[in-house]
Design a protein around this motif. Sequence first.
Motif, PDB file in Angstrom:
ATOM      1  N   ARG A 161      26.598  12.094   3.036  1.00  0.00           N
ATOM      2  CA  ARG A 161      26.578  10.635   2.875  1.00  0.00           C
ATOM      3  C   ARG A 161      25.143  10.122   2.803  1.00  0.00           C
ATOM      4  O   ARG A 161      24.824   9.233   2.005  1.00  0.00           O
ATOM      5  N   LEU A 162      24.255  10.685   3.634  1.00  0.00           N
ATOM      6  CA  LEU A 162      22.853  10.290   3.588  1.00  0.00           C
ATOM      7  C   LEU A 162      22.238  10.669   2.242  1.00  0.00           C
ATOM      8  O   LEU A 162      21.467   9.894   1.658  1.00  0.00           O
ATOM      9  N   GLU A 163      22.586  11.836   1.741  1.00  0.00           N
ATOM     10  CA  GLU A 163      22.098  12.263   0.440  1.00  0.00           C
ATOM     11  C   GLU A 163      22.504  11.287  -0.655  1.00  0.00           C
ATOM     12  O   GLU A 163      21.693  10.904  -1.517  1.00  0.00           O
ATOM     13  N   ARG A 164      23.759  10.842  -0.645  1.00  0.00           N
ATOM     14  CA  ARG A 164      24.229   9.886  -1.659  1.00  0.00           C
ATOM     15  C   ARG A 164      23.492   8.559  -1.539  1.00  0.00           C
ATOM     16  O   ARG A 164      23.165   7.919  -2.551  1.00  0.00           O
ATOM     17  N   LEU A 165      23.219   8.128  -0.318  1.00  0.00           N
ATOM     18  CA  LEU A 165      22.490   6.881  -0.122  1.00  0.00           C
ATOM     19  C   LEU A 165      21.087   6.991  -0.723  1.00  0.00           C
ATOM     20  O   LEU A 165      20.632   6.080  -1.438  1.00  0.00           O
ATOM     21  N   VAL A 166      20.412   8.095  -0.463  1.00  0.00           N
ATOM     22  CA  VAL A 166      19.059   8.273  -0.988  1.00  0.00           C
ATOM     23  C   VAL A 166      19.095   8.397  -2.512  1.00  0.00           C
ATOM     24  O   VAL A 166      18.223   7.862  -3.209  1.00  0.00           O
ATOM     25  N   TRP A 167      20.095   9.081  -3.044  1.00  0.00           N
ATOM     26  CA  TRP A 167      20.248   9.147  -4.510  1.00  0.00           C
ATOM     27  C   TRP A 167      20.351   7.741  -5.085  1.00  0.00           C
ATOM     28  O   TRP A 167      19.720   7.423  -6.102  1.00  0.00           O
ATOM     29  N   GLY A 168      21.125   6.892  -4.445  1.00  0.00           N
ATOM     30  CA  GLY A 168      21.266   5.524  -4.914  1.00  0.00           C
ATOM     31  C   GLY A 168      19.964   4.743  -4.854  1.00  0.00           C
ATOM     32  O   GLY A 168      19.657   3.951  -5.749  1.00  0.00           O
ATOM     33  N   LEU A 169      19.193   4.977  -3.788  1.00  0.00           N
ATOM     34  CA  LEU A 169      17.910   4.286  -3.665  1.00  0.00           C
ATOM     35  C   LEU A 169      16.956   4.671  -4.799  1.00  0.00           C
ATOM     36  O   LEU A 169      16.147   3.850  -5.252  1.00  0.00           O
ATOM     37  N   LEU A 170      17.043   5.903  -5.261  1.00  0.00           N
ATOM     38  CA  LEU A 170      16.149   6.377  -6.315  1.00  0.00           C
ATOM     39  C   LEU A 170      16.664   6.072  -7.721  1.00  0.00           C
ATOM     40  O   LEU A 170      15.900   6.150  -8.689  1.00  0.00           O
ATOM     41  N   ARG A 171      17.923   5.686  -7.838  1.00  0.00           N
ATOM     42  CA  ARG A 171      18.564   5.569  -9.152  1.00  0.00           C
ATOM     43  C   ARG A 171      17.835   4.606 -10.090  1.00  0.00           C
ATOM     44  O   ARG A 171      17.690   4.872 -11.290  1.00  0.00           O
ATOM     45  N   ASP A 172      17.358   3.491  -9.562  1.00  0.00           N
ATOM     46  CA  ASP A 172      16.763   2.463 -10.411  1.00  0.00           C
ATOM     47  C   ASP A 172      15.230   2.443 -10.378  1.00  0.00           C
ATOM     48  O   ASP A 172      14.612   1.457 -10.788  1.00  0.00           O
ATOM     49  N   THR A 173      14.619   3.508  -9.894  1.00  0.00           N
ATOM     50  CA  THR A 173      13.162   3.534  -9.833  1.00  0.00           C
ATOM     51  C   THR A 173      12.562   3.725 -11.229  1.00  0.00           C
ATOM     52  O   THR A 173      13.202   4.273 -12.140  1.00  0.00           O
ATOM     53  N   GLU A 174      11.319   3.288 -11.369  1.00  0.00           N
ATOM     54  CA  GLU A 174      10.601   3.480 -12.642  1.00  0.00           C
ATOM     55  C   GLU A 174      10.469   4.964 -12.954  1.00  0.00           C
ATOM     56  O   GLU A 174      10.582   5.373 -14.119  1.00  0.00           O
ATOM     57  N   ASP A 175      10.228   5.771 -11.935  1.00  0.00           N
ATOM     58  CA  ASP A 175      10.023   7.194 -12.176  1.00  0.00           C
ATOM     59  C   ASP A 175      11.273   7.875 -12.715  1.00  0.00           C
ATOM     60  O   ASP A 175      11.182   8.787 -13.549  1.00  0.00           O
ATOM     61  N   ARG A 176      12.441   7.449 -12.242  1.00  0.00           N
ATOM     62  CA  ARG A 176      13.673   8.072 -12.758  1.00  0.00           C
ATOM     63  C   ARG A 176      13.847   7.734 -14.237  1.00  0.00           C
ATOM     64  O   ARG A 176      14.221   8.598 -15.042  1.00  0.00           O
ATOM     65  N   GLN A 177      13.566   6.491 -14.604  1.00  0.00           N
ATOM     66  CA  GLN A 177      13.664   6.116 -16.013  1.00  0.00           C
ATOM     67  C   GLN A 177      12.622   6.874 -16.846  1.00  0.00           C
ATOM     68  O   GLN A 177      12.899   7.335 -17.956  1.00  0.00           O
ATOM     69  N   GLU A 178      11.403   7.008 -16.292  1.00  0.00           N
ATOM     70  CA  GLU A 178      10.350   7.733 -16.986  1.00  0.00           C
ATOM     71  C   GLU A 178      10.715   9.200 -17.169  1.00  0.00           C
ATOM     72  O   GLU A 178      10.464   9.792 -18.239  1.00  0.00           O
ATOM     73  N   GLY A 179      11.318   9.798 -16.175  1.00  0.00           N
ATOM     74  CA  GLY A 179      11.707  11.194 -16.279  1.00  0.00           C
ATOM     75  C   GLY A 179      12.719  11.432 -17.381  1.00  0.00           C
ATOM     76  O   GLY A 179      12.606  12.405 -18.144  1.00  0.00           O
ATOM     77  N   ARG A 180      13.695  10.555 -17.485  1.00  0.00           N
ATOM     78  CA  ARG A 180      14.731  10.697 -18.519  1.00  0.00           C
ATOM     79  C   ARG A 180      14.150  10.446 -19.904  1.00  0.00           C
ATOM     80  O   ARG A 180      14.473  11.133 -20.876  1.00  0.00           O
ATOM     81  N   LEU A 181      13.240   9.435 -19.985  1.00  0.00           N
ATOM     82  CA  LEU A 181      12.605   9.139 -21.265  1.00  0.00           C
ATOM     83  C   LEU A 181      11.716  10.291 -21.723  1.00  0.00           C
ATOM     84  O   LEU A 181      11.733  10.691 -22.896  1.00  0.00           O
ATOM     85  N   ALA A 182      10.927  10.844 -20.788  1.00  0.00           N
ATOM     86  CA  ALA A 182      10.044  11.961 -21.121  1.00  0.00           C
ATOM     87  C   ALA A 182      10.851  13.177 -21.578  1.00  0.00           C
ATOM     88  O   ALA A 182      10.440  13.900 -22.496  1.00  0.00           O
ATOM     89  N   PHE A 183      12.003  13.403 -20.958  1.00  0.00           N
ATOM     90  CA  PHE A 183      12.861  14.521 -21.357  1.00  0.00           C
ATOM     91  C   PHE A 183      13.330  14.336 -22.795  1.00  0.00           C
ATOM     92  O   PHE A 183      13.294  15.282 -23.593  1.00  0.00           O
ATOM     93  N   ARG A 184      13.741  13.111 -23.143  1.00  0.00           N
ATOM     94  CA  ARG A 184      14.211  12.855 -24.502  1.00  0.00           C
ATOM     95  C   ARG A 184      13.081  12.985 -25.516  1.00  0.00           C
ATOM     96  O   ARG A 184      13.284  13.462 -26.637  1.00  0.00           O
ATOM     97  N   GLU A 185      11.887  12.561 -25.108  1.00  0.00           N
ATOM     98  CA  GLU A 185      10.743  12.594 -26.027  1.00  0.00           C
ATOM     99  C   GLU A 185      10.000  13.922 -26.000  1.00  0.00           C
ATOM    100  O   GLU A 185       8.993  14.090 -26.700  1.00  0.00           O
ATOM    101  N   LYS A 186      10.463  14.855 -25.187  1.00  0.00           N
ATOM    102  CA  LYS A 186       9.901  16.199 -25.096  1.00  0.00           C
ATOM    103  C   LYS A 186       8.401  16.166 -24.776  1.00  0.00           C
ATOM    104  O   LYS A 186       7.580  16.789 -25.439  1.00  0.00           O
ATOM    105  N   ARG A 187       8.066  15.420 -23.709  1.00  0.00           N
ATOM    106  CA  ARG A 187       6.689  15.310 -23.257  1.00  0.00           C
ATOM    107  C   ARG A 187       6.659  15.388 -21.738  1.00  0.00           C
ATOM    108  O   ARG A 187       7.694  15.304 -21.059  1.00  0.00           O
ATOM    109  N   ALA A 188       5.460  15.554 -21.195  1.00  0.00           N
ATOM    110  CA  ALA A 188       5.316  15.569 -19.741  1.00  0.00           C
ATOM    111  C   ALA A 188       5.473  14.145 -19.210  1.00  0.00           C
ATOM    112  O   ALA A 188       4.912  13.201 -19.790  1.00  0.00           O
ATOM    113  N   PRO A 189       6.212  13.964 -18.135  1.00  0.00           N
ATOM    114  CA  PRO A 189       6.371  12.615 -17.575  1.00  0.00           C
ATOM    115  C   PRO A 189       5.104  12.129 -16.881  1.00  0.00           C
ATOM    116  O   PRO A 189       4.306  12.932 -16.396  1.00  0.00           O
ATOM    117  N   ASN A 190       4.937  10.829 -16.842  1.00  0.00           N
ATOM    118  CA  ASN A 190       3.825  10.200 -16.139  1.00  0.00           C
ATOM    119  C   ASN A 190       4.395   9.449 -14.940  1.00  0.00           C
ATOM    120  O   ASN A 190       4.763   8.273 -15.043  1.00  0.00           O
TER     121      ASN A 190
END
Length: 258
Positions: free
Chosen positions: A225-254
């Motif tokens: 349950r704690l793990e799910r809570l922390v996953w939720g806290l990270l879901r909307d972070t800038e870094d999570r969006q950057e990671g997914r974008l970098a994966f699609r663009e085949k580049r290193a994330p910033n």
Amino acid sequence: MASVGFSVEGQVATVTIDRPEAMNAIDAETGEALRDCLKRIETESAIRVAVLTGAGDKAFSAGADLKKSPPPSESYAATAFGSGDESFIASLAIEKPIICAINGYALGGGLELALACDIRLAAEHARFGLPEVKVGTIPGAGGTQRLPRMIGASDAMLMLLTGDMIDAAEALRLGLISRVVPAADLLGEAQRLAARIAANAPLSVRAIKRLVTSGRMLPLDEAIRLERLVWGLLRDTEDRQEGRLAFREKRAPNYVGR
């Protein structure tokens, strides 16, 4: 000469216990310097991962410097109910990962310091032991608690009750360390590993460390349950969006830690 070296390269800090003439034993000055280094690592946002090692090729740390340990100036009760008696090693709480590069003997408080780190690499000639029982005391900086959680009760009791040392090969078999590395490559390997971790999303790295540390003390359902809570806290972070974008663009994330 400073008893602890501190350097930063990129996002990795390297802390070196620098008393090779005393097998890097920890006296009061060294303990205070280590506290200061850990505080700096925790508070400086540019530092994402730390490497901890010892100077020379003989010892990581032989533990407390008994030759320079003065008798206590006040009663134990005054300490325990006053300023506190807890060792900084026992209570070491830093959310950034620490990799321990064990370059020789890790004994007593030296091994307890290594146990408080997150990942342990060791040179082939490294030796490990908690010999306190042989001199009429006990490991008092987390050894009796962290070691059984790490390698299991039976093997931990064997080490604790005999006070005998084990070599790097046995430490690897028990799960006390993650890798055995040639001595000449040890620090470089630890720093390269630290750089790989530092390249990941810093909030995710810190969250994983907190979850692993806290989850060991919780029933599985509560830990999940704690793990799910922390996953939720990270879901909307800038870094999570950057990671997914970098994966699609085949580049290193910033990653920026937001």
